[in-house]
Each structure stands twice: as structure tokens, then as C-alpha cells.
Design a protein around this motif. Structure first.
Motif, PDB file in Angstrom:
ATOM      1  N   ALA A  17       0.800  -1.159  -0.013  1.00 35.80           N
ATOM      2  CA  ALA A  17       0.010   0.014  -0.062  1.00 35.80           C
ATOM      3  C   ALA A  17       0.903   1.181  -0.037  1.00 35.80           C
ATOM      4  CB  ALA A  17      -0.762  -0.064   1.308  1.00 35.80           C
ATOM      5  N   TYR A  18       0.508   2.281  -0.643  1.00 32.40           N
ATOM      6  CA  TYR A  18       1.203   3.175  -0.686  1.00 32.40           C
ATOM      7  C   TYR A  18       0.759   4.367  -0.077  1.00 32.40           C
ATOM      8  CZ  TYR A  18       2.831   0.551  -4.561  1.00 32.40           C
ATOM      9  OH  TYR A  18       3.306  -0.706  -5.330  1.00 32.40           O
ATOM     10  N   ARG A  22       2.630   9.344  -2.543  1.00 40.47           N
ATOM     11  CA  ARG A  22       3.351   8.371  -3.525  1.00 40.47           C
ATOM     12  C   ARG A  22       2.089   7.871  -4.369  1.00 40.47           C
ATOM     13  NH1 ARG A  22       6.374   7.153  -7.169  1.00 40.47           N
ATOM     14  NH2 ARG A  22       6.900   5.124  -7.290  1.00 40.47           N
ATOM     15  N   ALA A  23       0.987   7.778  -3.836  1.00 37.68           N
ATOM     16  CA  ALA A  23      -0.178   7.001  -4.683  1.00 37.68           C
ATOM     17  C   ALA A  23      -0.420   7.983  -5.727  1.00 37.68           C
ATOM     18  CB  ALA A  23      -1.205   6.672  -3.841  1.00 37.68           C
ATOM     19  N   ALA A  24      -0.590   9.592  -5.153  1.00 40.45           N
ATOM     20  CA  ALA A  24      -1.084  10.742  -6.225  1.00 40.45           C
ATOM     21  C   ALA A  24       0.009  10.662  -7.285  1.00 40.45           C
ATOM     22  CB  ALA A  24      -1.234  11.842  -5.290  1.00 40.45           C
ATOM     23  N   GLU A  25       1.269  10.868  -6.703  1.00 41.93           N
ATOM     24  CA  GLU A  25       2.373  10.840  -7.843  1.00 41.93           C
ATOM     25  C   GLU A  25       2.514   9.659  -8.843  1.00 41.93           C
ATOM     26  OE1 GLU A  25       7.156   9.809  -7.319  1.00 41.93           O
ATOM     27  OE2 GLU A  25       6.526  11.355  -5.979  1.00 41.93           O
ATOM     28  N   LEU A  46      -6.868   2.704   3.049  1.00 40.32           N
ATOM     29  CA  LEU A  46      -6.485   1.819   4.300  1.00 40.32           C
ATOM     30  C   LEU A  46      -5.702   2.544   5.173  1.00 40.32           C
ATOM     31  CD1 LEU A  46      -4.895  -0.788   1.859  1.00 40.32           C
ATOM     32  CD2 LEU A  46      -7.291  -0.813   2.821  1.00 40.32           C
ATOM     33  N   ARG A  47      -5.579   2.342   6.442  1.00 36.93           N
ATOM     34  CA  ARG A  47      -4.748   3.099   7.440  1.00 36.93           C
ATOM     35  C   ARG A  47      -3.727   2.180   8.114  1.00 36.93           C
ATOM     36  NH1 ARG A  47      -6.353   8.469   8.005  1.00 36.93           N
ATOM     37  NH2 ARG A  47      -8.338   8.603   7.448  1.00 36.93           N
ATOM     38  N   ARG A  53      -3.029   7.654   5.762  1.00 39.16           N
ATOM     39  CA  ARG A  53      -3.851   6.906   4.618  1.00 39.16           C
ATOM     40  C   ARG A  53      -2.887   6.468   3.818  1.00 39.16           C
ATOM     41  NH1 ARG A  53      -5.843  12.442   4.572  1.00 39.16           N
ATOM     42  NH2 ARG A  53      -7.979  12.357   5.803  1.00 39.16           N
ATOM     43  N   ARG A  54      -3.183   5.013   3.310  1.00 35.32           N
ATOM     44  CA  ARG A  54      -2.375   4.271   2.339  1.00 35.32           C
ATOM     45  C   ARG A  54      -3.428   3.772   1.316  1.00 35.32           C
ATOM     46  NH1 ARG A  54       2.510   3.757   3.788  1.00 35.32           N
ATOM     47  NH2 ARG A  54       3.100   1.968   2.667  1.00 35.32           N
TER      48      ARG A  54
END
Length: 112
Positions: A17-18, A22-25, A46-47, A53-54
């Protein structure tokens, strides 16, 4: 599938999970866009143990599809609904294919 989780998916803890940044990037957007998807109840982060937030790979795929629709001019609320309906259609097609295999019916050719 519930109103709180329209896609009805649970993420396995074994998958990476990011972080929000990082997820947005990774999908070429901003953390604010991911927050907006959460507010529209499309994806719920997810937490981690620290409460951060992940996002899973599945959630990133969903977010990238939403970003695609929004970039084409679709309002975010409509994009979220479209994605939920696409997910329902995929699930219905999977169930239909399983039924056909179990009953011995021939599988129709793929549309395309």
C-alpha cells in the motif's frame, strides 16, 4: 457492495500500500484528488499503524480511471458512479462466465 464501499473490495494485507503522496504521484494527480474520491465514497484509504492513509494497487487503478474520466470533462461525482457501474458490470460478466462453465454452455465470443 454497500453504500459505504461501492466497489465492495477488501484489500489483502499482503499487498503493498502506498502513502497518499506516493499514490498521487504514481497516477499523476494530487492528494486532494484522492481525498475527493474518498469523499465521493469511491475509495476509502487503508490506515497504517500510525494512522496514515495508504492506498492499494487496486485503489490506484480505480483512482487512475477516475482521473482519466475527470480529465475528459466528466464531473467527479459522475466519474465515481461510472466506475462503480463498470465494476458491477465486470462482476456480472465474471459470474455469468462461471455459470456458463459450470453448466457446460458454450462461451460466446468476446466482443470487440
Amino acid at each position: 457492495m454497500t453504500a459505504d464501499d461501492p466497489l465492495g473490495r477488501l484489500d489483502d494485507d499482503d499487498y503493498p500500500a502506498y502513502t497518499m503522496g506516493r499514490a498521487a504521484e504514481m497516477i499523476g494527480t494530487t492528494p486532494g484528488f484522492l481525498r475527493a474520491l474518498g469523499e465521493a465514497r469511491l475509495i476509502a484509504p487503508l490506515r497504517s499503524e500510525g494512522g496514515h492513509r495508504r492506498y492499494s494497487r487496486y485503489q490506484l487503478r480505480i483512482a487512475a480511471r477516475a482521473r482519466e474520466l475527470v480529465d475528459q470533462g466528466t464531473p467527479i461525482e459522475a466519474a465515481c458512479r461510472i466506475i462503480a457501474l463498470e465494476d458491477q458490470l465486470e462482476e456480472a460478466q465474471r459470474i455469468n462466465a462461471e455459470y456458463r462453465r459450470a453448466s457446460g454452455e458454450p462461451h460466446p465470443p468476446a466482443a470487440g
